[in-house]
Design an enzyme around this catalytic site. Structure first.
Site, PDB file in Angstrom:
ATOM      1  N   ARG A 163      37.475  23.988  16.665  1.00  0.00           N
ATOM      2  CA  ARG A 163      38.303  23.405  15.591  1.00  0.00           C
ATOM      3  C   ARG A 163      38.310  24.291  14.352  1.00  0.00           C
ATOM      4  NH1 ARG A 163      39.589  17.687  15.745  1.00  0.00           N
ATOM      5  NH2 ARG A 163      39.836  17.824  13.507  1.00  0.00           N
ATOM      6  N   TYR A 209      33.643  22.260  28.337  1.00  0.00           N
ATOM      7  CA  TYR A 209      34.451  23.475  28.498  1.00  0.00           C
ATOM      8  C   TYR A 209      33.951  24.539  27.518  1.00  0.00           C
ATOM      9  CZ  TYR A 209      37.071  21.054  24.768  1.00  0.00           C
ATOM     10  OH  TYR A 209      37.425  20.358  23.626  1.00  0.00           O
ATOM     11  N   ASP A 219      47.035  11.691  12.975  1.00  0.00           N
ATOM     12  CA  ASP A 219      46.190  10.508  13.133  1.00  0.00           C
ATOM     13  C   ASP A 219      46.499   9.431  12.093  1.00  0.00           C
ATOM     14  OD1 ASP A 219      44.882  11.625  15.283  1.00  0.00           O
ATOM     15  OD2 ASP A 219      42.865  11.473  14.423  1.00  0.00           O
TER      16      ASP A 219
HETATM   17  P1  FAD Z   1      42.339  14.855  10.647  1.00  0.00           P
HETATM   18  O1  FAD Z   1      41.859  15.929  11.530  1.00  0.00           O
HETATM   19  O2  FAD Z   1      41.520  13.618  10.549  1.00  0.00           O
HETATM   20  O3  FAD Z   1      42.513  15.479   9.189  1.00  0.00           O
HETATM   21  C1  FAD Z   1      42.682  14.672   8.044  1.00  0.00           C
HETATM   22  C2  FAD Z   1      42.345  15.510   6.806  1.00  0.00           C
HETATM   23  O4  FAD Z   1      42.642  14.720   5.658  1.00  0.00           O
HETATM   24  C3  FAD Z   1      40.869  15.883   6.725  1.00  0.00           C
HETATM   25  O5  FAD Z   1      40.757  17.226   6.305  1.00  0.00           O
HETATM   26  C4  FAD Z   1      40.327  14.926   5.661  1.00  0.00           C
HETATM   27  O6  FAD Z   1      39.219  15.454   4.954  1.00  0.00           O
HETATM   28  C5  FAD Z   1      41.540  14.749   4.765  1.00  0.00           C
HETATM   29  N1  FAD Z   1      41.572  13.474   4.042  1.00  0.00           N
HETATM   30  C6  FAD Z   1      41.300  12.250   4.540  1.00  0.00           C
HETATM   31  N2  FAD Z   1      41.457  11.308   3.589  1.00  0.00           N
HETATM   32  C7  FAD Z   1      41.864  11.962   2.466  1.00  0.00           C
HETATM   33  C8  FAD Z   1      42.194  11.525   1.160  1.00  0.00           C
HETATM   34  N3  FAD Z   1      42.149  10.237   0.824  1.00  0.00           N
HETATM   35  N4  FAD Z   1      42.576  12.463   0.250  1.00  0.00           N
HETATM   36  C9  FAD Z   1      42.625  13.796   0.583  1.00  0.00           C
HETATM   37  N5  FAD Z   1      42.303  14.248   1.808  1.00  0.00           N
HETATM   38  C10 FAD Z   1      41.947  13.349   2.739  1.00  0.00           C
HETATM   39  N6  FAD Z   1      42.936  16.279  20.181  1.00  0.00           N
HETATM   40  C11 FAD Z   1      43.476  17.254  20.965  1.00  0.00           C
HETATM   41  O7  FAD Z   1      44.661  17.572  20.813  1.00  0.00           O
HETATM   42  N7  FAD Z   1      42.742  17.871  21.932  1.00  0.00           N
HETATM   43  C12 FAD Z   1      41.434  17.524  22.180  1.00  0.00           C
HETATM   44  O8  FAD Z   1      40.790  18.097  23.062  1.00  0.00           O
HETATM   45  C13 FAD Z   1      40.839  16.487  21.391  1.00  0.00           C
HETATM   46  N8  FAD Z   1      39.563  16.096  21.595  1.00  0.00           N
HETATM   47  C14 FAD Z   1      39.065  15.060  20.888  1.00  0.00           C
HETATM   48  C15 FAD Z   1      37.775  14.579  21.174  1.00  0.00           C
HETATM   49  C16 FAD Z   1      37.265  13.504  20.489  1.00  0.00           C
HETATM   50  C17 FAD Z   1      35.911  12.960  20.869  1.00  0.00           C
HETATM   51  C18 FAD Z   1      38.028  12.894  19.448  1.00  0.00           C
HETATM   52  C19 FAD Z   1      37.497  11.707  18.687  1.00  0.00           C
HETATM   53  C20 FAD Z   1      39.295  13.371  19.126  1.00  0.00           C
HETATM   54  C21 FAD Z   1      39.831  14.431  19.852  1.00  0.00           C
HETATM   55  N9  FAD Z   1      41.111  14.910  19.605  1.00  0.00           N
HETATM   56  C22 FAD Z   1      41.655  15.883  20.368  1.00  0.00           C
HETATM   57  C23 FAD Z   1      41.948  14.283  18.539  1.00  0.00           C
HETATM   58  C24 FAD Z   1      42.085  15.178  17.315  1.00  0.00           C
HETATM   59  O9  FAD Z   1      40.808  15.565  16.854  1.00  0.00           O
HETATM   60  C25 FAD Z   1      42.842  14.446  16.192  1.00  0.00           C
HETATM   61  O10 FAD Z   1      43.933  13.748  16.731  1.00  0.00           O
HETATM   62  C26 FAD Z   1      43.353  15.438  15.163  1.00  0.00           C
HETATM   63  O11 FAD Z   1      42.278  16.110  14.554  1.00  0.00           O
HETATM   64  C27 FAD Z   1      44.181  14.736  14.077  1.00  0.00           C
HETATM   65  O12 FAD Z   1      44.534  15.661  13.091  1.00  0.00           O
HETATM   66  P2  FAD Z   1      45.041  15.158  11.676  1.00  0.00           P
HETATM   67  O13 FAD Z   1      45.327  16.389  10.889  1.00  0.00           O
HETATM   68  O14 FAD Z   1      46.107  14.156  11.848  1.00  0.00           O
HETATM   69  O15 FAD Z   1      43.801  14.359  11.044  1.00  0.00           O
END
Ligand code: FAD
Length: 389
Positions: free
Chosen positions: A105, A208, A286
């Protein structure tokens, strides 16, 4: 460029937020990313980026850089918890063979953040949003009392999004009765470039390799009654993980023995948000649709969302937000339903049922190996970059 002059604030510098910043910046928007953390830093953990996610990185000109930092997956191998092979699916049979990547990541975040900065995106750290107010302009209220106004505020703030409840009200997630431990360990078993899924009664473990095969990513899932919190802040005693997988055999147990302080995450199901946009605001990744990890698609969906948002707003300005939701919601809901349906297949408890199911899988795998992979064509073969020209 289509979006010259459009002021965008993205809340959250995760994979979704940074990719959205790039997709909007590429079309000319003036983009500011607000991240709560003090550094763009990631937990040591792996994700699988599949060909559908790689298409977005390719369109952004980042695919080759990512390939250089990651391991190309050759196969997915399902095994019984005693180590016997049940099914082997060759990823080389995929249309975009070579674009199924095992990624640290931190490496993808660093790549996206570096590219965003190079292309003129401003990233501000220690900016925790406490509120997002839709409007023209929309407003982000920050925890230190300041605020930022923008034509478009993108809520890419993950699981505990501040924008999601503004558009959808609050919905309580429900505990799936599963927890996941997550760890990265040294590659002491010469793990080949394959994803292994070891399936046992009420539990499974996925492994992996990462970073040129130096390390191995482990995600171990167990069914249990008591719930734990959602998020990686919680660390568990490695002895609990070892006890839960004590009946497992083969090299995976050697990997589990290397774990020192695993993260522990309660797996919850959240409904896909009904409403992804409002006046001057949009949800992404997410924040709109947390997904269970059983299809490894959460980050891939966030990448697809980012492209679709850029394409929709690029084509129609803020009027394109409705189109963005139309393009994304059904696909994401289908992917999430497929992920929800996967866990029980790995966790069969009844030895008879398990034996028959594994035999059936093995048989299809031998007689029609293509068929096993073809069932994922709709996930991996999808090309979001065709949207919006
Ligand atoms: P996030 O990664 O949650 O990023 C949100 C960001 O917003 C963070 O930097 C946080 O600090 C910031 N933030 C939060 N609240 C605030 C706020 N109020 N103000 C300012 N900043 C804020 N996905 C895959 O595609 N392949 C995989 O193999 C995979 N494996 C996974 C395994 C596990 C066990 C889990 C739980 C998840 C896995 N995922 C995988 C899912 C994936 O990790 C998430 O879907 C993805 O990281 C979502 O990205 P995002 O940018 O939407 O959210």
């Amino acid at each position: 460029m289509e979006l010259d002059g459009l002021k965008v604030a993205v809340v959250g510098a995760g994979i979704g937020g940074l990719a959205a910043a790039l997709c909007l910046r590429t079309r000319g928007a003036d983009v500011l990313v607000l991240e709560q953390a003090e550094a763009i830093r990631e937990v040591g953990a792996g994700i699988q980026v599949s060909p559908n996610g790689m298409k977005v990185l390719r369109a952004l000109g980042l695919a080759e850089d990512l390939r250089a930092r990651t391991v190309g997956g050759r196969a997915v191998v399902l095994r019984d918890y005693r180590g016997a092979q049940v099914l082997r699916m060759e990823l080389s049979a995929l249309e975009d063979a070579g674009d199924y990547r095992f990624v640290h990541r931190a490496d993808i975040i660093e790549l996206l953040a570096g590219a965003a900065r190079d292309r003129g995106v401003k990233i501000r750290l220690l900016q925790k949003a406490t509120e997002v107010v839709p409007g023209a302009p929309a407003r982000v209220v920050l925890c230190h009392g300041d605020h930022v106004e923008a034509d478009l505020v993108v809520g890419a703030d993950g699981l505990h999004s501040v924008l999601r409840p503004v558009l959808n009200g609050s919905a309580a997630p429900f505990f799936t009765g599963q927890v996941a431990w997550r760890a990265v360990v040294p590659n002491v078993v010469d793990h080949p470039p394959e994803a292994w899924v070891h399936m046992g009664p009420g539990r499974h473990v996925v492994s992996y390799p990462l970073r040129g095969g130096e390390m191995v990513n482990l995600v171990a899932v167990e069914e249990r009654r008591g719930w734990v919190e959602e998020g990686w802040a919680q660390v568990d005693d490695a002895a609990n993980l070892r006890a839960a997988f004590a009946a497992f055999r083969g090299p995976v147990t050697r990997l589990i023995s290397e774990v020192e302080q695993p993260g522990l995450w309660g797996l919850f199901r959240h409904p896909v948000a009904q409403t992804w946009h409002g006046t001057g605001v949009a949800l992404l990744g997410d924040a709109a649709h947390p997904t269970l990890p059983f299809l490894a698609q959460g980050a891939n969906m966030a990448l697809e969302d980012a492209w679709a948002l850029g394409a929709a707003v690029g084509a129609e300005g803020l009027g394109g937000l409705a189109r963005y939701q139309d393009w994304r919601r059904d696909r994401v809901a289908r992917v999430i339903a497929a992920a929800n349906g996967n866990a029980w297949k790995y966790h069969l408890r009844n030895p008879l049922v398990r034996g028959v199911a594994h035999m059936g899988l093995g048989l299809v795998g031998r007689l029609a190996p293509e068929k096993m992979l073809r069932q994922f064509d709709w996930v991996y073969g999808y090309d979001v970059t065709r949207l919006g020209g």
